[in-house]
Design an enzyme around this catalytic site. Structure first.
Site, PDB file in Angstrom:
ATOM      1  CD  GLU A 153      -7.739   0.610  -2.070  1.00 33.56           C
ATOM      2  OE1 GLU A 153      -7.630   0.299  -0.878  1.00 33.56           O
ATOM      3  OE2 GLU A 153      -7.463   1.751  -2.507  1.00 33.56           O
ATOM      4  CD  GLU A 252      -4.883   2.617   3.063  1.00 32.47           C
ATOM      5  OE1 GLU A 252      -4.980   3.521   2.234  1.00 32.47           O
ATOM      6  OE2 GLU A 252      -5.582   1.590   3.021  1.00 32.47           O
TER       7      GLU A 252
END
Length: 268
Positions: A153, A252
């Protein structure tokens, strides 16, 4: 729960924080989520077997499925963002890989977000890069035995210390370069982090859909729910779908209001 043809999951580390952590899984189920994800849920890298059993039981009793899980990232609240690149913490990461495998065996989770770690002047960038590559390779091998995927990420510049992965290209340079022989690696497409770093999300959605195993949604500025900032989520989600992305899309984000109210962008 679906939105624009995508199955949504709830990140219970950020949603339903009005409740104690173990109660958030059932709350997600009550609000229509069948899938959930979480940051590392334990204070240490290597919880004991009864702790893993309780975690798995909590998920099973909620009726949800754990779709994705973060590896231990160090002291996240204290500012750390992963330990994969840290030469002094590889034993700790190896113990965490073993715990992650234990959770996978208990829950069926198959996607795992491994934060790279921050640059540290105690080691050269080259030494840290070599350490991270070896750590990612080892973690990928461990989860490959049951069909798992390691997610890598990019994070927002300026908010996460000296974290070196800032764009999709930074991650793909790793996946297509020194880790090109590791098949079970994927870019994690997080709209908040990528947008903060100047990535064109719509173009990225169209170009990168085939390289993605996981997508996370949060608006910017603020990291709130879709509609709280400036990101054109409908266009991006439509582009992902038309370009072939068939994975889960995770909520998220940090709700700008109570979690239930923050879901109005889905429920109307």
């Amino acid at each position: 729960m679906k939105y624009r043809g995508h199955e949504l999951s709830a990140n219970v580390s950020m949603l339903f924080t009005e409740l104690p952590y173990p109660d958030r899984f059932a709350a997600a189920a009550r609000h229509g989520f069948t899938q959930v994800e979480s940051w590392w849920p334990f204070p240490t890298a290597a919880p004991n077997s009864p702790e893993l059993d309780r975690f798995a039981a909590t998920i099973a009793e909620s009726g949800t499925t754990l779709n994705a899980l973060n590896f231990y990232g160090g002291d996240i609240a204290g500012g750390e963002r992963g330990i994969a690149s840290r030469p002094d913490r590889q034993d700790e990461l190896a113990a965490n890989v073993e715990a992650v495998v234990g959770i996978a065996e208990r829950t069926g989770v198959r996607q795992f977000n491994l934060l790279y770690g921050q640059l540290d002047d105690r080691w050269s960038p080259e030494e840290q890069a070599a350490t991270a590559v070896a750590a990612i390779r080892s973690a990928a091998k461990a989860v490959a035995e049951f069909g798992g995927t390691i997610l890598l990420e990019p994070l927002s510049q300026g908010l996460n210390g000296r974290y070196p992965l800032l764009t999709a290209d930074d991650v793909l340079d790793l996946i297509d370069g020194p880790l090109s022989d590791v098949p079970n690696l994927s870019l994690l497409f997080d709209t908040f982090h990528l947008a903060n770093n100047g990535v064109d999300l719509l173009a990225g959605a169209e170009a990168l859909a085939s390289r993605l195993a996981h997508v996370q949604l949060a608006d910017t500025p603020g990291r709130g729910e879709p509609g709280s900032g400036t990101i054109p989520f409908d266009s991006i989600l439509d582009a992902l779908k038309s370009s072939g992305y068939r994975g889960v899309v995770a909520c998220e984000y940090k709700p700008s209001t109570e979690t239930t109210a923050s879901l109005s962008w889905v429920t109307g």
